[in-house]
Design a protein around this motif. Structure first.
Motif, PDB file in Angstrom:
ATOM      1  N   LYS A   1      46.022 -56.848  21.025  1.00 38.11           N
ATOM      2  CA  LYS A   1      45.809 -57.925  21.988  1.00 38.11           C
ATOM      3  C   LYS A   1      44.472 -57.725  22.699  1.00 38.11           C
ATOM      4  CE  LYS A   1      47.938 -60.067  25.994  1.00 38.11           C
ATOM      5  NZ  LYS A   1      49.061 -59.999  26.942  1.00 38.11           N
ATOM      6  N   TYR A   2      44.182 -56.472  23.041  1.00 31.21           N
ATOM      7  CA  TYR A   2      42.888 -56.157  23.641  1.00 31.21           C
ATOM      8  C   TYR A   2      42.043 -55.420  22.620  1.00 31.21           C
ATOM      9  CZ  TYR A   2      45.387 -57.496  27.792  1.00 31.21           C
ATOM     10  OH  TYR A   2      46.118 -58.201  28.688  1.00 31.21           O
ATOM     11  N   LYS A   3      40.949 -56.048  22.239  1.00 31.67           N
ATOM     12  CA  LYS A   3      40.098 -55.466  21.205  1.00 31.67           C
ATOM     13  C   LYS A   3      38.979 -54.665  21.860  1.00 31.67           C
ATOM     14  CE  LYS A   3      40.643 -59.830  18.956  1.00 31.67           C
ATOM     15  NZ  LYS A   3      41.833 -60.031  19.707  1.00 31.67           N
ATOM     16  N   ILE A   4      39.091 -53.364  21.721  1.00 29.23           N
ATOM     17  CA  ILE A   4      38.060 -52.491  22.294  1.00 29.23           C
ATOM     18  C   ILE A   4      37.015 -52.234  21.228  1.00 29.23           C
ATOM     19  CG2 ILE A   4      37.595 -50.223  23.282  1.00 29.23           C
ATOM     20  CD1 ILE A   4      40.553 -50.185  24.148  1.00 29.23           C
ATOM     21  N   ALA A   5      35.773 -52.526  21.538  1.00 30.65           N
ATOM     22  CA  ALA A   5      34.702 -52.293  20.582  1.00 30.65           C
ATOM     23  C   ALA A   5      33.673 -51.390  21.241  1.00 30.65           C
ATOM     24  CB  ALA A   5      34.072 -53.612  20.157  1.00 30.65           C
ATOM     25  N   CYS A   6      33.461 -50.213  20.661  1.00 32.45           N
ATOM     26  CA  CYS A   6      32.477 -49.283  21.206  1.00 32.45           C
ATOM     27  C   CYS A   6      31.181 -49.452  20.443  1.00 32.45           C
ATOM     28  CB  CYS A   6      32.947 -47.845  21.032  1.00 32.45           C
ATOM     29  SG  CYS A   6      34.472 -47.495  21.896  1.00 32.45           S
ATOM     30  N   CYS A   7      30.106 -49.667  21.165  1.00 31.99           N
ATOM     31  CA  CYS A   7      28.820 -49.834  20.505  1.00 31.99           C
ATOM     32  C   CYS A   7      28.322 -48.487  19.994  1.00 31.99           C
ATOM     33  CB  CYS A   7      27.778 -50.433  21.443  1.00 31.99           C
ATOM     34  SG  CYS A   7      26.195 -50.631  20.614  1.00 31.99           S
ATOM     35  N   MET A   8      27.964 -48.458  18.704  1.00 32.85           N
ATOM     36  CA  MET A   8      27.358 -47.258  18.122  1.00 32.85           C
ATOM     37  C   MET A   8      25.939 -47.571  17.657  1.00 32.85           C
ATOM     38  SD  MET A   8      28.984 -44.380  18.155  1.00 32.85           S
ATOM     39  CE  MET A   8      28.911 -43.371  16.673  1.00 32.85           C
ATOM     40  N   GLY A   9      25.327 -48.573  18.275  1.00 31.16           N
ATOM     41  CA  GLY A   9      23.913 -48.846  17.998  1.00 31.16           C
ATOM     42  C   GLY A   9      23.087 -47.656  18.457  1.00 31.16           C
ATOM     43  N   THR A  10      21.818 -47.630  18.051  1.00 32.39           N
ATOM     44  CA  THR A  10      21.002 -46.442  18.307  1.00 32.39           C
ATOM     45  C   THR A  10      20.861 -46.135  19.785  1.00 32.39           C
ATOM     46  OG1 THR A  10      19.732 -47.295  16.472  1.00 32.39           O
ATOM     47  CG2 THR A  10      18.967 -45.282  17.485  1.00 32.39           C
ATOM     48  N   ALA A  11      20.625 -47.168  20.593  1.00 31.71           N
ATOM     49  CA  ALA A  11      20.422 -46.924  22.022  1.00 31.71           C
ATOM     50  C   ALA A  11      21.672 -46.295  22.622  1.00 31.71           C
ATOM     51  CB  ALA A  11      20.084 -48.228  22.729  1.00 31.71           C
ATOM     52  N   CYS A  12      22.826 -46.809  22.234  1.00 30.90           N
ATOM     53  CA  CYS A  12      24.078 -46.263  22.744  1.00 30.90           C
ATOM     54  C   CYS A  12      24.327 -44.875  22.175  1.00 30.90           C
ATOM     55  CB  CYS A  12      25.231 -47.211  22.427  1.00 30.90           C
ATOM     56  SG  CYS A  12      25.124 -48.742  23.379  1.00 30.90           S
ATOM     57  N   PHE A  13      23.981 -44.709  20.905  1.00 29.96           N
ATOM     58  CA  PHE A  13      24.200 -43.407  20.254  1.00 29.96           C
ATOM     59  C   PHE A  13      23.448 -42.299  20.979  1.00 29.96           C
ATOM     60  CE2 PHE A  13      22.986 -40.210  17.048  1.00 29.96           C
ATOM     61  CZ  PHE A  13      24.250 -39.790  16.659  1.00 29.96           C
ATOM     62  N   VAL A  14      22.163 -42.539  21.293  1.00 26.31           N
ATOM     63  CA  VAL A  14      21.417 -41.460  21.946  1.00 26.31           C
ATOM     64  C   VAL A  14      21.836 -41.287  23.406  1.00 26.31           C
ATOM     65  CG1 VAL A  14      19.410 -41.659  20.424  1.00 26.31           C
ATOM     66  CG2 VAL A  14      19.388 -42.823  22.622  1.00 26.31           C
ATOM     67  N   ARG A  15      22.582 -42.232  23.918  1.00 26.11           N
ATOM     68  CA  ARG A  15      23.069 -42.038  25.287  1.00 26.11           C
ATOM     69  C   ARG A  15      24.555 -41.664  25.307  1.00 26.11           C
ATOM     70  NH1 ARG A  15      20.370 -45.507  29.893  1.00 26.11           N
ATOM     71  NH2 ARG A  15      18.186 -45.043  29.494  1.00 26.11           N
ATOM     72  N   GLY A  16      25.036 -41.110  24.222  1.00 28.73           N
ATOM     73  CA  GLY A  16      26.358 -40.481  24.262  1.00 28.73           C
ATOM     74  C   GLY A  16      27.531 -41.360  23.854  1.00 28.73           C
ATOM     75  N   ALA A  17      27.309 -42.345  22.968  1.00 23.80           N
ATOM     76  CA  ALA A  17      28.399 -43.235  22.576  1.00 23.80           C
ATOM     77  C   ALA A  17      29.521 -42.504  21.837  1.00 23.80           C
ATOM     78  CB  ALA A  17      27.856 -44.375  21.705  1.00 23.80           C
ATOM     79  N   GLN A  18      29.154 -41.474  21.070  1.00 21.28           N
ATOM     80  CA  GLN A  18      30.176 -40.777  20.284  1.00 21.28           C
ATOM     81  C   GLN A  18      31.272 -40.218  21.192  1.00 21.28           C
ATOM     82  OE1 GLN A  18      30.106 -40.536  16.719  1.00 21.28           O
ATOM     83  NE2 GLN A  18      32.240 -40.061  17.229  1.00 21.28           N
ATOM     84  N   ALA A  19      30.874 -39.684  22.333  1.00 20.56           N
ATOM     85  CA  ALA A  19      31.862 -39.102  23.251  1.00 20.56           C
ATOM     86  C   ALA A  19      32.815 -40.177  23.778  1.00 20.56           C
ATOM     87  CB  ALA A  19      31.147 -38.420  24.415  1.00 20.56           C
ATOM     88  N   ILE A  20      32.303 -41.392  23.931  1.00 15.03           N
ATOM     89  CA  ILE A  20      33.151 -42.494  24.416  1.00 15.03           C
ATOM     90  C   ILE A  20      34.173 -42.866  23.347  1.00 15.03           C
ATOM     91  CG2 ILE A  20      33.146 -44.835  25.373  1.00 15.03           C
ATOM     92  CD1 ILE A  20      31.481 -42.896  27.013  1.00 15.03           C
ATOM     93  N   VAL A  21      33.707 -42.994  22.115  1.00 15.88           N
ATOM     94  CA  VAL A  21      34.618 -43.322  21.012  1.00 15.88           C
ATOM     95  C   VAL A  21      35.704 -42.249  20.912  1.00 15.88           C
ATOM     96  CG1 VAL A  21      34.828 -43.735  18.537  1.00 15.88           C
ATOM     97  CG2 VAL A  21      32.775 -44.443  19.735  1.00 15.88           C
ATOM     98  N   ASP A  22      35.284 -40.980  20.972  1.00 14.06           N
ATOM     99  CA  ASP A  22      36.246 -39.884  20.853  1.00 14.06           C
ATOM    100  C   ASP A  22      37.289 -39.943  21.960  1.00 14.06           C
ATOM    101  OD1 ASP A  22      34.887 -39.060  18.666  1.00 14.06           O
ATOM    102  OD2 ASP A  22      33.784 -37.436  19.665  1.00 14.06           O
ATOM    103  N   GLU A  23      36.839 -40.299  23.148  1.00 13.44           N
ATOM    104  CA  GLU A  23      37.766 -40.364  24.277  1.00 13.44           C
ATOM    105  C   GLU A  23      38.785 -41.486  24.062  1.00 13.44           C
ATOM    106  OE1 GLU A  23      37.735 -38.095  26.543  1.00 13.44           O
ATOM    107  OE2 GLU A  23      39.174 -38.915  27.986  1.00 13.44           O
TER     108      GLU A  23
END
Ligand SMILES: Cc1cc2nc3c(=O)[nH]c(=O)nc-3n(C[C@H](O)[C@H](O)[C@H](O)COP(=O)(O)O)c2cc1C
Ligand code: FES
Lengths: 573, 167
Positions: free
Chosen positions: B79-101
């Motif tokens: 019902k709630y679609k969570i989409a984590c951005c893994m674009g380059t800007a987000c990647f270098v600012r720690g997106a992987q840790a958000i996805v993992d969480e």
């Protein structure tokens, strides 16, 4: 009636406090009839704190607080105030001219900025050949990445025989980490429509298609609205301005495939097919959409066109470097203080962009590299910061202009991991049609994954290089032909990092988690148990008031313990 | 499941009305798939066969197109679609840790939905808000400068709307 003599423009993207304070100060001072306060969505790059611009002086105030309102209003009322800020004044606006300054939902606003004047002028005073000659004389080159001369492309499409031709706008903006085209589409949609109509007139097309990525719903809505408005005023549709020239534009949605930014894949996608690229030649100019002659240009390329006609091709050719004319919009992001869109003359140096406009590296860290050209580009090291940006200079250092993403990386970014990140992207996005790209890039990725997890072998260095060159030579489309660039450029400039991973099993930047270890210093550990209680996988053992130990086998290297420890007893090695 | 069947029939009827309103069917496969996903939420095989018949193209072609484009889903989303951005800007600012969480908190992998179908987790490439990196979106609403500590708050915000609990 009193006349407005000064304007105060307030960036309200971070909140309306300052705007409200200024509006109040203006009415408190009884200046409501001469000083106007307007809310705008930023001036390009965004720094911390509110930014205010005053007109006519053109000066800026940065880091403004509500308390500053009276002072700013008094200065603005006397026609002064503010000071130039390089972050904004280095910008020369062509493609972004109207973005943030006009209401994108209003065709009247657009017309007030001489909107559709260029189209009207072309249709009434110029032959299609004149139009093409002017675009050629301006020196405009494609902003979608490859930098092909736009006038020449129009000439090819114009000369192709055919009763039906198409004008296509590439609004797929696939480079992850870039949003130049999105701002143009959302902020000044008519500029793109007008240029497409001019192109249609020049090449003899009566139909235009905008291929826009589905991730940009607002851009699509603004374009639809703009098309309807222009049709209602007779600026698009049948018999435009009574000249007998007809041109209609429709919008096609993408569906999330990077390769569809490649022009022939894009054409297949418009036709409702899988977005696999076609073999070139024939080029779209000869046989494009539905096999009819088609001209494909990028959003920003089109956004420059009307200014060439309003100000003259010589004016445009007067900006930039010898071979790269005009300005380029970049999306500045990553480890930098001011992030956002900038538009600078071609030939501006990377150093000016990073330090004058971008305000330097975040948190006072050390600059390591700047990435241009997205997954097709490369990482440029500090030693090349004085490089003036143009198509040729970027290509000469192993990168490319690309569509305009600029990602700044600092000492904490591992260059091998960045190369792995981009390869991961291209492997996922490869359409699979040709073998070098489908399998070759997969092999590159596998080697990079092994290197970043400490299992790389010394021979991988040569294998990466050889395979990378083969993929570049043998792939069918630009995706495969450029996919090895991130690997080859980081190997060229940051070989020491590759060697450290392979030989010493160390990641110098501390980014590759498989090569890290968190350890507790027995001297400093007080046995408070805080780390053990916060560990998500319960891998820290130890009794109260006794030294704790991390079980390296089970540790997932999340770093929570180190962040929680109050005694600085945990370090990453 | 008769309820689901009638539900699906109504949705396909709505889709048919849309297909009939198109001036031409040629080259409209992707446009129709967008509409179908709008109406149904995802593209189950039944819907794909239906579209193939209505547009007069082989089902294999429909399947080929659906699986080519990442925007189209064969499985239902939460019902709630969570989409984590893994674009380059987000990647270098720690997106992987958000996805993992998110993975940890929701006990799902990316591309999956929670058992109660309340949340689904995906990664996307750049939503064009790189200045706010790292960025996530929930049903299109953008959250910028997300830290791993914010993840639970965001999940709870949506659970509160639904009056449920994590599971
Ligand atoms: C893999 C790949 C992806 C591309 N993505 C885009 C894109 O997202 N936007 C774009 O304008 N051009 C993109 N291009 C370039 C287009 O193929 C084409 O050169 C461009 O649209 C031409 O317009 P221009 O001459 O105005 O730059 C891409 C090319 C390749 C090979
Ligand atoms: S990279 Fe995440 S919004 Fe652009």
């Amino acid at each position: 009636m009193a006349k407005i003599t000064s304007n105060i423009l307030v960036d309200v993207s971070g909140g309306k406090d300052v705007y409200n304070a200024l509006a109040k100060a203006v009415s408190a001072a009884g200046l409501g009839k001469s000083v106007q306060v307007a809310a705008v969505d930023g001036f390009g790059v965004k720094a911390e704190g509110a930014v205010v611009k005053v007109l006519p002086s053109g000066g800026y105030y940065t880091g403004v607080a509500p308390e500053d309102a009276d002072r700013i209003v008094q200065a603005a009322a006397s026609g002064e105030g503010g000071s130039p800020v390089p972050a904004y004044t280095t910008n020369v606006r062509v493609a972004l001219k109207n973005v943030g300054y006009i209401d994108p939902a209003s065709i009247d606003d657009y017309i007030a900025t001489r909107g559709y004047e260029a189209l009207g002028g072309c249709l009434t005073n110029n032959t299609p050949q004149d139009v093409i000659a002017a675009v050629k004389a301006s020196g405009l080159r494609g902003r979608g990445g490859a930098g092909f001369p736009t006038g020449l492309k129009w000439e090819f499409a114009g000369k192709s025989a055919g009763d039906k031709k198409y004008v296509i706008c590439n609004a797929d903006e696939g480079d992850p980490g870039a949003f130049m085209d999105r701002s143009v589409l959302e902020g000044d949609p008519h500029a793109v429509l007008e240029a497409m109509a001019i192109c249609g007139y020049a090449i003899g097309a009566d139909e235009g298609v905008i291929y826009c990525r589905a991730e940009y719903p607002l851009a699509v809505a603004r374009l639809e609205n703009a098309i309807n408005q222009a049709e209602a005023l007779g600026l698009l549709g049948d018999n435009i301005l009574g000249t007998g020239f007809s041109f209609k534009i429709s919008i096609n949605l993408g569906a999330g495939a990077f390769v569809c930014g490649e022009e022939t894949a894009l054409i297949n996608s418009i036709e409702g097919q899988r977005g696999e690229p076609r073999l070139k030649p024939p080029f779209p100019a000869a046989a494009g959409l539905w096999m009819k002659p088609s001209n494909v240009n990028n959003v920003e390329t089109y956004a420059c066109v009307r200014h060439i006609f309003l100000n003259g091709p010589e004016w445009f050719a007067g900006i930039g470097t010898e071979k790269s004319k005009g300005t380029k919009v970049f999306a500045l992001a990553g480890k930098i203080n001011n992030v956002g869109l900038i538009e600078v003359p071609m030939g501006t140096t990377l150093r000016e962009i990073i330090y004058d406009i971008g305000g330097g590296i975040r948190g006072g860290k050390q600059f390591k590299a700047i990435q241009t050209g997205g997954p097709s580009g490369g990482c440029i090291p500090a030693s090349l910061l004085d490089l003036p940006i143009d198509y040729e200079s970027l290509a000469s250092v192993g990168s490319m202009m690309g569509s305009g993403g600029l990602i700044v990386m600092d000492e904490d970014d591992c260059m091998v991991n960045i190369a792995r990140y981009y390869l991961d992207f291209t492997v996922e996005e490869s359409c699979g049609k040709c073998t070098p790209c489908r399998i070759g890039n997969m092999r590159l990725l596998e080697m990079l994954e092994e290197i970043t997890s400490g299992k790389g072998k010394p021979e991988y260095i040569n294998e990466l290089r050889e395979l990378g060159e083969v993929i570049k030579d043998a792939s069918l489309c630009g995706l495969g032909q450029t996919a090895p660039n991130p690997v080859l450029s980081t190997m060229h400039y940051f070989m020491d990092e590759y060697e450290a991973h392979i030989r010493d099993h160390k990641c110098p930047a501390g980014a590759c988690s498989a090569l890290l270890k968190y350890v507790i210093d027995p001297e400093k550990c007080t046995g408070c148990t805080l780390c053990a209680r916060n560990c998500p996988v319960d891998c820290i053992a130890g009794e109260r008031r006794k030294t704790h130990v991390i079980d390296q086998e089970r540790c997932i290297k999340c770093g929570t313990c180190m962040a929680k420890c109050r005694f600085g007893a945990i370090s990453r090695v | 499941m008769p309820v689901a069947d009638t539900d699906m029939a109504a949705k396909l009827a709505e889709l048919d009305a849309y297909i009939d309103s198109l001036p031409t069917k040629e080259g409209k496969l992707i446009t129709v798939l967008h509409k179908a996903q709008d109406i149904i939420g995802y593209l189950p095989f039944d819907a794909q066969h239906h579209i193939a018949r209505r547009l007069g193209v082989p089902s294999s072609k429909v399947y080929g197109v659906v699986t080519f484009y990442s925007f189209f889903n064969i499985k239902p989303k939460g019902k709630y679609k969570i989409a984590c951005c893994m674009g380059t800007a987000c990647f270098v600012r720690g997106a992987q840790a958000i996805v993992d969480e998110f993975k940890k908190r929701l006990s799902v992998e990316t591309g999956e939905a929670t058992k109660d179908m309340l949340f689904s987790l995906d990664t996307i490439r750049c939503v064009g808000a790189c200045g706010l990196a790292p960025v996530i979106s929930v049903n299109g609403k953008i959250y910028g400068r997300v830290a791993p500590d914010d993840v639970n708050k965001i999940i709870e915000e949506y659970m509160a709307k639904d009056g449920g609990s994590v599971g």
